[in-house]
Each structure stands twice: as structure tokens, then as C-alpha cells.
Design an enzyme around this catalytic site. Sequence first.
Site, mmCIF file in Angstrom:
data_model
loop_
_atom_site.group_PDB
_atom_site.id
_atom_site.type_symbol
_atom_site.label_atom_id
_atom_site.label_comp_id
_atom_site.label_asym_id
_atom_site.label_seq_id
_atom_site.Cartn_x
_atom_site.Cartn_y
_atom_site.Cartn_z
ATOM 1 N N GLU A 1 8.860 7.782 -18.163
ATOM 2 C CA GLU A 1 7.598 8.117 -18.087
ATOM 3 C C GLU A 1 7.005 7.912 -19.705
ATOM 4 O O GLU A 1 5.863 7.385 -19.743
ATOM 5 C CB GLU A 1 7.258 9.880 -18.118
ATOM 6 N N HIS B 1 1.036 -1.105 -0.008
ATOM 7 C CA HIS B 1 0.014 -0.140 0.026
ATOM 8 C C HIS B 1 0.869 1.350 -0.079
ATOM 9 O O HIS B 1 0.544 2.288 0.482
ATOM 10 C CB HIS B 1 -0.946 0.010 1.144
ATOM 11 N N LYS C 1 15.306 21.959 -13.876
ATOM 12 C CA LYS C 1 14.837 20.628 -13.869
ATOM 13 C C LYS C 1 15.554 19.322 -14.625
ATOM 14 O O LYS C 1 16.182 19.978 -15.613
ATOM 15 C CB LYS C 1 13.258 20.877 -14.816
ATOM 16 N N SER D 1 13.454 21.250 -18.647
ATOM 17 C CA SER D 1 12.299 22.036 -18.845
ATOM 18 C C SER D 1 12.510 23.046 -19.593
ATOM 19 O O SER D 1 13.634 23.802 -19.534
ATOM 20 C CB SER D 1 11.542 22.200 -17.612
#
Length: 462
Positions: A295, A161, A288, A282
Amino acid sequence: MKKTKKNSVWGTRMNKVVSSVLQSANSSIEIDKRLFQEDINGSIAHCTMLAKQKIIDVTKSKKIITGLKKIEQEIQKNKFIFKTKYEDIHLNIEKRLFEIIGTDAGFLHTARSRNDQVTTDFKLWIKKSSNEIKNLLNVLIKSFLNLADKNTDIIMPGFTHLKNAQPVLFSHYLLAYIEMFKRDIVKFNNVINNLNENPLGAGALAGTSYNIDRHLTSRLLGFSKPTQNSIDSVSDRDYAIEFLFASSLCAMHLSRLAEEIILWNSDLINFINIEDSLLTGSSMMPQKKNPDSAELIRGKTGSIYGNLNSLLITMKGLPLSYFKDMQEDKAAVFSAYDNLKLNLLLATELIKGIKPNKKKLYEAALKGFTTATDFADYLVKKGISFREAYKKSAQLVNIAEKSNKRLDQLDFTIIKKIDPVIEKDVMNVFDIRNSIEKKISFGGTGRKNVINMIKKIKKEFK
Ligand code: ARG
């Protein structure tokens, strides 16, 4: 509706030229040209068989095969001009054969239909591609093994969890992914094993009146036997769906890994660093470094599932045997293959480009009372039932939580109050290293187990 000037293929039977809209909807050449090698191999096998069976004469068959080999060269050297008006790879090759060897090309399609031709090509392509995926899985597993082998001293929290559960070895965690990828190899092997029947010779759907030898073409093309029913031969796309399912499952495993990597790399969790070559920046925020590689793996998985779903839906409403709907099968399979291949390559680079943050991982494993189960087990070994021990351990956790301490920071006098059976040796129980050492059951996270498992898998993946 606009009409093309000249009817491309079906001249004799049709009174009107093919509508240009139909022509673009119908043309699959931009997609199925990827089957060219399988189509040529299939044609050579078919032609060899026709000559051997004296259905066409040897001189013609030699001429046809020479022409086919010339076309193979042209395509390999990017000199072949694919034409939309010839619909697909099969007709493009046949038309070119006419240009190269003249009217004798017309003998090649004896005792054959595009219906058995396309499914033969497709089966051969899927077999080849499943083997390629298996090779990529092998490479991925090796990079996992390498990372696991180098880091057998790193401890991390195992989660359920997403809450800290019990301490585990980082290497043990990696081995879990290896099990998933091993199952993927089994799945692709199953796909390959189910591709052993040759549909060539089924004709359009009914078989043929010529004395063809389907066992010979099977041997020549690497199938173990011919398919048993001509109607099923041209109707069946189960193998493509199986490939898409194996691909989806494999993609799902990679996507879970990607998700894990994204979380671990987050500023919140910070369990790992990823090499810069696998990150992107970015356009606005100068600071960044984003894990786009992971992804993208996660993102492409959706598209692979879509391909599986798409072919299942295409097939579900089709009576036997062949319908043009089935031409959509190639786009789905090729796209899934391309995306899965990229995902496997990206995952391999990520595993090579990951640096575990040993200190962070260890500190995280200390949090969340991860040795509470070990304490319950300790009490059980002193004669208390597990359910009773569970309650007592929960009591201790409550005490620790109230006093804002970890279990290993509690005084013995406080612990002793939980039950009279508790002795000084209890203090070892709260050490997360000991917790790991104690997991001696087969397949557990105990260091010896993990090291043996790495050795065992290394032998399998030499
Ligand atoms: N390009 C077609 C396909 O991929 C080949 C089969 C054509 N057969 C037919 N009856 N029109 O499905």
C-alpha cells in the site's frame, strides 16, 4: 516586518538588511546540502581550469583546492555547520572556504555564477542517482527472475477487466513485470545520455570574458562536451523533468504491481501469502495482517507524480533565463528519488517474500470458461471461420453455464451437437494445461517459451 541584525551576503548593494521572512523562504540549504559532493567536485574542476588557463595563479588554486578538500571531509564527517543565512550549499561552502584559507577564497568564483554552478551540480547529482535507480531495478528484476524460475509449473487465470480470460503461467505473469522494469532502465539510460553537456562556464547567462576552457571542465567532470548556448545552459531544467518522468513511469509500474499484490493477498482472492516481516497489524483487530508494504508503494506513487507535475508547472511560465522559482526543483527531485528508492526496495522485498498459493491459482484458472477461445481455435483448425467458431463456442459456454458445469466437465455427446466436425480429440482442448502448451507464438505463455525467456533474461541480468 522583522529584520535580521546583519545582512548575510549582499551587504554592499543593499541599504536594508534581508527580511527574516525572505531569509527563510530563500534559504535552500536544508535541501540542497545534498549537492555538497557535486558542488565540491565542480569547484575543484573549475579551479583547476582557472589555474591551467592562468586566470588565477597556481599557488592560489592549490590553496583553494586544499581548502575545498578540507570542507569535503568536514561535511562527510558531519562536522560542517550549515548556515541558513548563507542561503544555499554554494555560498555555505564558499563562506567556509574564506574561514579556512582567508581572502584567497575570493578567487574561486572568477568566471562563474551560482546559475551555472547549481545546474552543473544538479546534473551531476541526477546522473549519479539515475545510476543508483538502475542498480535497484537490476536487483528487482533478478528477484522477479528467481521467483519466475522457481514456479514454472504454476497455472493461474489471466484476466482482462478483472474477469477470467485465459489460463497463463504464473511465471509468464511475472515476466510481464520484468519487461516494464527493463523499459524503466532504458528510460533512465536516456536520462543519463541527455546529461552529457556541461553548463559550467555559462556564467550568470552571457558567458564570460575570461579565456576559460570549458572542454577541460567537461572532461574533469565526466561530461562529453560543454553546452552550446550560455542562456539555455542556465535556463534548462529539462533533465530534471526527464528524471521525474522516468521516476513517475517506474513508480507507476511498481504501483500496478503493488495493487496486484494487495488484491492477490486479499481474503477474497488469496492467490499469495506474504511473509510476516512485510505486513503490519491493526491497533484494534487482533487477527489482522495487512499488506502495508504494498500500500505504501501505491501511496508514494501519488507523491512522485506530484513532483513531476510541480516542476512542469514551475517551469511553464518562466521566461529565460534563471529565476528563483527554479530553486524549487531540488525538493521535487530529491523527494521523488527518495520515494522511488524506497518503493524499489520494498518491491524487491515483497517479491522475495511472496509465496504463490499453487492450488488456489490453479482452481481459479479452471473457473470462468477460460478455454472457450481454445475451443473456437479447435473449430477453426477443422475448417470453420473464426467468427463462426466464436459463435459456436459461445453457445457451448451458455450450455455449460446453464448446467452449472465447467467446459471440461461436459459430456462429449453434448459437445458434439455443436458441430459435426467435432471429434473425440476435442476433450483435450478444455484442459487448461493444454491450453497453455498450445500458446507457442513468440512471447506467449507456452511453457517452452517462458522457460526460454527466463534463460534469455537471466543472461542479460547476470
Ligand atoms: N540556490 C540557488 C538555486 O538552487 C542557486 C542559484 C542562485 N542564483 C541566483 N541568481 N540567485 O537555484
